[in-house]
Every structure is written in C-alpha cells, then in structure tokens.
Design a protein around this motif. Structure first.
Motif, PDB file in Angstrom:
ATOM      1  N   ARG A   5       0.838  -1.199   0.000  1.00 49.49           N
ATOM      2  CA  ARG A   5       0.000   0.000   0.000  1.00 49.49           C
ATOM      3  C   ARG A   5       0.872   1.248   0.000  1.00 49.49           C
ATOM      4  NH1 ARG A   5      -2.076   0.769   4.544  1.00 49.49           N
ATOM      5  NH2 ARG A   5      -3.870   2.014   3.993  1.00 49.49           N
ATOM      6  N   ILE A   6       0.413   2.242  -0.716  1.00 48.13           N
ATOM      7  CA  ILE A   6       1.096   3.541  -0.751  1.00 48.13           C
ATOM      8  C   ILE A   6       0.070   4.616  -0.435  1.00 48.13           C
ATOM      9  CG2 ILE A   6       2.339   5.210  -2.175  1.00 48.13           C
ATOM     10  CD1 ILE A   6       3.425   2.893  -3.814  1.00 48.13           C
ATOM     11  N   ASP A   7       0.380   5.433   0.543  1.00 44.73           N
ATOM     12  CA  ASP A   7      -0.529   6.509   0.941  1.00 44.73           C
ATOM     13  C   ASP A   7       0.024   7.834   0.434  1.00 44.73           C
ATOM     14  OD1 ASP A   7      -2.612   7.833   2.085  1.00 44.73           O
ATOM     15  OD2 ASP A   7      -2.268   7.151   4.124  1.00 44.73           O
ATOM     16  N   ARG A   8      -0.693   8.436  -0.489  1.00 49.09           N
ATOM     17  CA  ARG A   8      -0.335   9.771  -1.003  1.00 49.09           C
ATOM     18  C   ARG A   8      -1.556  10.660  -0.792  1.00 49.09           C
ATOM     19  NH1 ARG A   8       2.405  10.069  -6.719  1.00 49.09           N
ATOM     20  NH2 ARG A   8       0.568   8.926  -7.447  1.00 49.09           N
ATOM     21  N   GLN A   9      -1.596  11.278   0.373  1.00 45.79           N
ATOM     22  CA  GLN A   9      -2.780  12.045   0.766  1.00 45.79           C
ATOM     23  C   GLN A   9      -2.420  13.508   1.027  1.00 45.79           C
ATOM     24  OE1 GLN A   9      -6.030  10.667   3.520  1.00 45.79           O
ATOM     25  NE2 GLN A   9      -5.063  12.132   4.910  1.00 45.79           N
ATOM     26  N   VAL A  10      -3.121  14.395   0.375  1.00 42.24           N
ATOM     27  CA  VAL A  10      -3.046  15.822   0.701  1.00 42.24           C
ATOM     28  C   VAL A  10      -3.953  16.015   1.915  1.00 42.24           C
ATOM     29  CG1 VAL A  10      -3.402  18.164  -0.123  1.00 42.24           C
ATOM     30  CG2 VAL A  10      -2.620  16.378  -1.709  1.00 42.24           C
ATOM     31  N   THR A  11      -3.344  16.371   3.038  1.00 45.42           N
ATOM     32  CA  THR A  11      -4.018  16.276   4.334  1.00 45.42           C
ATOM     33  C   THR A  11      -4.308  17.651   4.934  1.00 45.42           C
ATOM     34  OG1 THR A  11      -2.822  14.203   4.742  1.00 45.42           O
ATOM     35  CG2 THR A  11      -3.895  15.236   6.630  1.00 45.42           C
ATOM     36  N   TYR A  12      -5.579  17.979   5.034  1.00 41.73           N
ATOM     37  CA  TYR A  12      -5.983  19.200   5.728  1.00 41.73           C
ATOM     38  C   TYR A  12      -5.889  18.948   7.233  1.00 41.73           C
ATOM     39  CZ  TYR A  12      -7.880  20.774   1.243  1.00 41.73           C
ATOM     40  OH  TYR A  12      -8.019  21.159  -0.076  1.00 41.73           O
ATOM     41  N   VAL A  13      -5.141  19.803   7.921  1.00 42.51           N
ATOM     42  CA  VAL A  13      -5.001  19.653   9.369  1.00 42.51           C
ATOM     43  C   VAL A  13      -5.833  20.752  10.044  1.00 42.51           C
ATOM     44  CG1 VAL A  13      -2.819  18.424   9.405  1.00 42.51           C
ATOM     45  CG2 VAL A  13      -2.793  20.902   9.229  1.00 42.51           C
ATOM     46  N   TRP A  14      -6.719  20.321  10.924  1.00 44.07           N
ATOM     47  CA  TRP A  14      -7.705  21.221  11.519  1.00 44.07           C
ATOM     48  C   TRP A  14      -7.488  21.409  13.011  1.00 44.07           C
ATOM     49  CZ3 TRP A  14     -11.183  23.585   8.331  1.00 44.07           C
ATOM     50  CH2 TRP A  14     -11.358  23.032   7.062  1.00 44.07           C
ATOM     51  N   LEU A  15      -7.794  22.593  13.487  1.00 42.36           N
ATOM     52  CA  LEU A  15      -7.888  22.876  14.914  1.00 42.36           C
ATOM     53  C   LEU A  15      -9.365  23.086  15.226  1.00 42.36           C
ATOM     54  CD1 LEU A  15      -6.887  23.602  17.743  1.00 42.36           C
ATOM     55  CD2 LEU A  15      -6.520  25.952  16.910  1.00 42.36           C
ATOM     56  N   ILE A  16      -9.914  22.210  16.058  1.00 44.14           N
ATOM     57  CA  ILE A  16     -11.330  22.285  16.426  1.00 44.14           C
ATOM     58  C   ILE A  16     -11.407  22.472  17.938  1.00 44.14           C
ATOM     59  CG2 ILE A  16     -13.561  21.120  16.390  1.00 44.14           C
ATOM     60  CD1 ILE A  16     -12.566  19.549  13.960  1.00 44.14           C
ATOM     61  N   GLU A  17     -11.859  23.633  18.345  1.00 40.16           N
ATOM     62  CA  GLU A  17     -11.936  23.949  19.775  1.00 40.16           C
ATOM     63  C   GLU A  17     -13.367  23.732  20.268  1.00 40.16           C
ATOM     64  OE1 GLU A  17      -8.633  27.178  20.787  1.00 40.16           O
ATOM     65  OE2 GLU A  17     -10.051  27.941  19.292  1.00 40.16           O
ATOM     66  N   MET A  18     -13.475  23.063  21.416  1.00 38.40           N
ATOM     67  CA  MET A  18     -14.767  22.702  21.980  1.00 38.40           C
ATOM     68  C   MET A  18     -15.133  23.660  23.113  1.00 38.40           C
ATOM     69  SD  MET A  18     -14.898  20.286  19.852  1.00 38.40           S
ATOM     70  CE  MET A  18     -16.539  19.654  20.222  1.00 38.40           C
ATOM     71  N   ASP A  19     -16.405  23.649  23.486  1.00 37.18           N
ATOM     72  CA  ASP A  19     -16.889  24.627  24.466  1.00 37.18           C
ATOM     73  C   ASP A  19     -16.936  24.092  25.891  1.00 37.18           C
ATOM     74  OD1 ASP A  19     -19.013  22.863  24.390  1.00 37.18           O
ATOM     75  OD2 ASP A  19     -20.509  24.315  23.732  1.00 37.18           O
TER      76      ASP A  19
END
Length: 275
Positions: free
Chosen positions: A194-208
């Motif tokens: 397997r080869i993983d070639r992923q353009v990866t969006y990295v998110w910051l999700i702040e909770m309340d």
C-alpha cells in the motif's frame, strides 16, 4: 434442425456449470476480502466497487510538469492537482479506499486536532484488531469522499468517530496551515504494498466544554482515549523521536516515523496559532 445434437447439449451444459462455479468463486473471494486485509479496512470503511460516487474517493494526478514533492510539503490543491477522469473505469476519478491505496493514487483527507475548553488535546488509541497501526495513538482522521468540501470532511469525521452530539459543542474550527501538507508513506510488502499519497488538511477544532463533560460516543475502532495537555503530547513525540534515533522504531505509542512527523507538523503549527 431446431433440436440440439447430444454433443451440442453436453457442451452447453458444461459451459453453464463452469460459469456458475466461476461466479460462485468470485463471490466468495469478494466476501472474504471485504472485511479487512492489508489495507486495514473495517466495517465503517469502503469495501467494494458498488459504492455511489459520494461514497468513493476523488483521486488526482499532479499537474503536468509538477514532480512529487517531499513528505509534508504544503500543496495548493487547485493549482498542483488535476482530478483523474473516466469515473468507474480502472484508474478513473472515483475509487474505493483499498483501490486508492493499492495503486498509490493521490487523494485528500483531514486530520483533526480537537481541543477542549481546558486546552487538552484528544488522542485516540486504535483497536488491537485493526490491521494498520493496531494499539497506536493518533488523532481523528478521515478521507474526503467524492467532491466533499474539506470542512464537511472534518465535520463528518467528528460525527462518525465521536457521535452526532459532539457537533453541538464546537466553539471554533480553523485550519492549522495555510495549505494542506502532502503526506506520503510506502507501507511495503508487509502491508500489501500500500502507498498513501494524501493531501491532508489539518484542523484545529476547539470545543466549548472540558473533555470530561463532552458527549463522546467512540466507535468500535477505538480502544481508548485521553485528553492530553500540549506539553504532555510533546513529551510523547520527543520520546518517539528519541526511540527512532536509538532503535529505529518510534515505540509502542506511535505507529511509525511518517505519523510521528505529521504529529510534529501539527504541534508546530498549533503552537504558532496559540502564541
């Protein structure tokens, strides 16, 4: 002249029997491979080629003249990638997760840094039954399905991994980098090439709310979870880096070096935003 001779009948009968046996064999193979295999696919993941377009991954090529960049290089998706065409054909524009990884096609996805109101980061331990990275710790991650917008992938990841109620407790959501990094790993023969070639969006999700009060409904791929202060998480990463330098392995917590570098990328950008 409308009657078949005995030999003709025998040939036709033999052909029908062989056809039935072949179809039965193919069906058994498809059923046996749908439950997992080298790709680590579980019941929540995509298992066959009968999915609707919205349940498949959009795959891409690099634009003409653009060579594959090093691991974690930020990419401009609209400029650097070109969607593959011919949906439904081999190598076409929409593919299953297994097909995408087995062929090493470029796709997109998201990694979610979920932070509670106390500033602790949610980390999840993968189940021991998973083929890929069993018992390793990570963040919530999702592949982008079809032509899903990146923000919708992030929200779906929250809902599928943590439960519907968690969406009611989002305080803010933003990307951790201006452009998503290109994640690359060749898993080798031990994992089915397997080869993983992923353009990866990295998110910051702040909770309340604090993590202890958030309604988490973890799925069956998750064995455990923790809320870690950034300092504790960085200690994990430092230990992983030390283990890698001294033993060639990242240790029991982290799956492998490629994941370690993605963690480090996330934390570096998280600290920049929080300054």
């Amino acid at each position: 002249m409308y009657h078949l001779h005995m030999n003709q009948r025998w040939i036709l009968y033999s052909f029908l029997v062989i056809t039935i046996l072949v179809c039965s064999r193919i069906n058994r193979i498809e059923k046996s491979s749908s439950g997992g295999g080298s790709g680590g696919v579980t019941k929540k993941k995509l298992r066959n080629n009968n999915k609707q377009p919205s349940e498949l991954l959009r795959v891409y090529d690099f634009r003409e003249g653009f060579e594959q960049p090093p691991h974690l290089t930020p990419l401009n998706v609209t400029h650097d990638l070109v969607p593959r065409q011919a949906d439904g054909e081999e190598g076409g524009g929409l593919q299953t997760i297994d097909s995408t990884h087995l062929n090493g096609w470029i796709h997109t996805g998201s990694w979610l840094t979920i932070v509670d109101s106390n500033g602790s980061i949610l980390v999840l331990k993968r189940g021991a039954h998973l083929v890929t990275c069993p018992n390793a710790w990570g963040l919530v991650g999702e592949h982008t399905l079809g032509d899903e917008a990146p923000i919708d992938t992030a929200k779906r990841g929250l809902r599928e991994e943590l439960g519907d109620e968690i969406l009611n407790h989002i305080k803010s959501i933003q990307t951790l980098s201006e452009m998503p990094p290109f994640y690359f790993r060749d898993y080798g023969i031990a994992n089915g090439n397997r080869i993983d070639r992923q353009v990866t969006y990295v998110w910051l999700i702040e909770m309340d709310q604090p993590g202890s009060k958030l309604p988490l409904h973890l799925d069956d791929e998750v064995a455990d979870h923790k809320w870690l202060q950034p300092e504790s998480l960085e200690t994990w990463l430092q230990e992983g880096r030390h283990n890698l330098q001294t033993t060639g392995e990242t240790g029991q917590r982290l799956c492998h070096e490629t994941i370690l570098t993605l963690w480090e990328f996330v934390m570096e950008n998280y600290k920049k935003i929080k300054k």
